[in-house]
Design a protein around this motif. Structure first.
Motif, PDB file in Angstrom:
ATOM      1  N   ALA A 272     -83.033  62.648  12.686  1.00  0.00           N
ATOM      2  CA  ALA A 272     -82.582  62.111  11.410  1.00  0.00           C
ATOM      3  C   ALA A 272     -81.086  61.844  11.431  1.00  0.00           C
ATOM      4  CB  ALA A 272     -82.929  63.084  10.280  1.00  0.00           C
ATOM      5  N   ALA A 273     -80.319  62.717  12.090  1.00  0.00           N
ATOM      6  CA  ALA A 273     -78.878  62.518  12.175  1.00  0.00           C
ATOM      7  C   ALA A 273     -78.538  61.260  12.966  1.00  0.00           C
ATOM      8  CB  ALA A 273     -78.223  63.737  12.811  1.00  0.00           C
ATOM      9  N   ALA A 274     -79.286  61.024  14.054  1.00  0.00           N
ATOM     10  CA  ALA A 274     -79.039  59.828  14.854  1.00  0.00           C
ATOM     11  C   ALA A 274     -79.342  58.562  14.049  1.00  0.00           C
ATOM     12  CB  ALA A 274     -79.886  59.866  16.122  1.00  0.00           C
ATOM     13  N   VAL A 275     -80.436  58.596  13.282  1.00  0.00           N
ATOM     14  CA  VAL A 275     -80.790  57.433  12.460  1.00  0.00           C
ATOM     15  C   VAL A 275     -79.739  57.189  11.380  1.00  0.00           C
ATOM     16  CG1 VAL A 275     -82.484  56.512  10.834  1.00  0.00           C
ATOM     17  CG2 VAL A 275     -83.252  57.654  12.920  1.00  0.00           C
ATOM     18  N   LEU A 276     -79.314  58.258  10.699  1.00  0.00           N
ATOM     19  CA  LEU A 276     -78.294  58.114   9.657  1.00  0.00           C
ATOM     20  C   LEU A 276     -76.956  57.688  10.258  1.00  0.00           C
ATOM     21  CD1 LEU A 276     -79.079  61.193   7.392  1.00  0.00           C
ATOM     22  CD2 LEU A 276     -79.295  58.787   6.772  1.00  0.00           C
ATOM     23  N   GLY A 277     -76.632  58.217  11.438  1.00  0.00           N
ATOM     24  CA  GLY A 277     -75.396  57.804  12.091  1.00  0.00           C
ATOM     25  C   GLY A 277     -75.379  56.322  12.385  1.00  0.00           C
ATOM     26  N   TRP A 278     -76.538  55.780  12.717  1.00  0.00           N
ATOM     27  CA  TRP A 278     -76.645  54.344  12.979  1.00  0.00           C
ATOM     28  C   TRP A 278     -76.570  53.535  11.682  1.00  0.00           C
ATOM     29  CZ3 TRP A 278     -81.840  51.504  13.259  1.00  0.00           C
ATOM     30  CH2 TRP A 278     -81.646  50.155  13.524  1.00  0.00           C
ATOM     31  N   LEU A 279     -77.334  53.955  10.658  1.00  0.00           N
ATOM     32  CA  LEU A 279     -77.404  53.188   9.422  1.00  0.00           C
ATOM     33  C   LEU A 279     -76.133  53.292   8.584  1.00  0.00           C
ATOM     34  CD1 LEU A 279     -81.069  54.021   8.285  1.00  0.00           C
ATOM     35  CD2 LEU A 279     -80.243  51.924   9.388  1.00  0.00           C
ATOM     36  N   VAL A 280     -75.540  54.478   8.527  1.00  0.00           N
ATOM     37  CA  VAL A 280     -74.409  54.705   7.625  1.00  0.00           C
ATOM     38  C   VAL A 280     -73.069  54.548   8.339  1.00  0.00           C
ATOM     39  CG1 VAL A 280     -73.328  56.357   6.047  1.00  0.00           C
ATOM     40  CG2 VAL A 280     -75.824  56.258   6.235  1.00  0.00           C
ATOM     41  N   PHE A 281     -72.977  55.071   9.563  1.00  0.00           N
ATOM     42  CA  PHE A 281     -71.690  55.094  10.258  1.00  0.00           C
ATOM     43  C   PHE A 281     -71.650  54.156  11.470  1.00  0.00           C
ATOM     44  CE2 PHE A 281     -72.412  59.317   8.346  1.00  0.00           C
ATOM     45  CZ  PHE A 281     -71.385  59.304   7.420  1.00  0.00           C
ATOM     46  N   ASP A 282     -72.676  53.322  11.620  1.00  0.00           N
ATOM     47  CA  ASP A 282     -72.727  52.317  12.683  1.00  0.00           C
ATOM     48  C   ASP A 282     -72.602  52.956  14.069  1.00  0.00           C
ATOM     49  OD1 ASP A 282     -73.039  49.735  13.627  1.00  0.00           O
ATOM     50  OD2 ASP A 282     -70.899  49.284  13.608  1.00  0.00           O
ATOM     51  N   ASP A 283     -73.316  54.034  14.272  1.00  0.00           N
ATOM     52  CA  ASP A 283     -73.320  54.744  15.546  1.00  0.00           C
ATOM     53  C   ASP A 283     -74.704  54.609  16.155  1.00  0.00           C
ATOM     54  OD1 ASP A 283     -72.789  56.368  17.684  1.00  0.00           O
ATOM     55  OD2 ASP A 283     -72.967  58.245  16.559  1.00  0.00           O
TER      56      ASP A 283
END
Length: 318
Positions: A272-283
């Motif tokens: 979930a952190a990886a998905v949120l990092g991609w969606l919210v912080f462009d990671d």
């Protein structure tokens, strides 16, 4: 380790749960692993303009505002005994330290990096569950923990040399949170999850709010409160609401399933952190990170499938 009579009596209350309850506890733990990174994302966004101590206070104030009325409506808000009040205060201190350390780390570390370093916690939790709660830890569960940790390393590859001593803060969070979970097991069997979280949040507020008031105007950056503006109000409210939902999930899960069963499932939080990092912080995760995510999912699903298999086996003869 020698246990006194009172502790021995407590172990009677922690007998193995039925298979259906264990599977429900697993599902609730998965809900926690999805919701907790949402709280961390809100905290990371708020940290740009709001002191860490104030973010921590908002997290517990919102929890009190939501859970105390809910517990009263449900009729489960009984007055805690003196020993229970002591446990609530101890849990509050641990979760305050864990939250403060992690939110401080998020001010510097990427979301997924901080969570990856934190993931020594299931090892600590499994060890504490075996030592203090008398829970059995089979070699398959140990291997699931190791596989999940290896997957987390592939996802993030945290480097202490890159971030300095701030990288130690998620380790502080891991230790405090593991102790918090063990204490939760001591009271979760006899208290409703809503009441449990309401009393702990209230105890946390009684500690953090006076601390912030005393630090007002002091210039101590982590504790000197400021007046939020604009979207910062949304981030603070989001921290509190997401934290409330996440910790209701974990309280209920611990009420239904042994610690050693649900500990490996915490690795799903990195997904979930990886998905949120991609969606919210462009990671966006790279191919090696995606391979790690696959390992983490596999380790978590293995625990679920194995528990389902065990639930179908006939009971052993007397």
């Amino acid at each position: 380790m020698v246990l006194d009579d009172a502790w021995q009596r407590r172990q009677t209350d922690l007998m193995p749960q039925s298979p259906d309850r264990i599977l429900t506890g697993i599902l609730l733990m998965i809900g926690f692993t999805v919701t907790a990174p949402v709280m961390d994302s809100f905290a990371k966004m708020a940290a740009a303009t709001i002191p860490v101590g104030q973010i921590v206070a908002a997290r517990f104030l919102v929890q009190v505002a939501v859970l105390l009325p809910a517990a009263a409506i449900l009729g489960c808000l009984s007055r805690p005994t003196l020993p229970e009040a002591g446990l609530h205060l101890a849990r509050a201190m641990l979760i305050l330290m864990a939250t403060g350390a992690f939110f401080t780390a998020l001010g510097t570390l990427p979301l997924a990096d901080a969570i990856a370093i934190f993931f020594v916690e299931p090892f600590i939790l499994t060890l504490l569950g075996a030592i203090f709660l008398g829970e059995s830890v089979g070699w398959r569960r140990v291997l699931a923990c190791i596989a999940g940790f290896a997957g987390a390393m592939l996802v993030i590859r945290p480097s202490f040399s890159a971030f300095g001593t701030v990288a130690l803060l998620p380790l502080v969070t891991a230790l405090c949170f593991a102790l918090y979970v063990v204490l939760t097991r001591q009271v979760a069997q006899r208290l409703h999850p809503v009441a449990l979280q309401a009393w702990t949040a209230l105890a946390a507020c009684l500690v953090i709010v006076p601390l912030l008031a005393g630090a007002s105007g002091s210039g101590i950056t982590p504790l000197d409160p400021v007046w939020p503006s604009g979207v910062a109000w949304v981030w603070l409210a989001g921290v509190g609401l997401a934290a409330t939902v996440a910790h209701l999930f974990i309280s209920a899960a611990l009420r239904l399933a042994p610690t050693a069963v649900i500990a490996p499932l915490q690795y799903l939080e990195i997904v979930a952190a990886a998905v949120l990092g991609w969606l919210v912080f462009d990671d966006l995760p790279d191919p090696q990170a995606l391979a790690g995510i696959a390992i983490i999912i596999g380790a978590g699903l293995y625990v679920f499938v194995r528990e389902r298999h065990l639930s179908r086996l006939p009971p052993p003869p007397p």
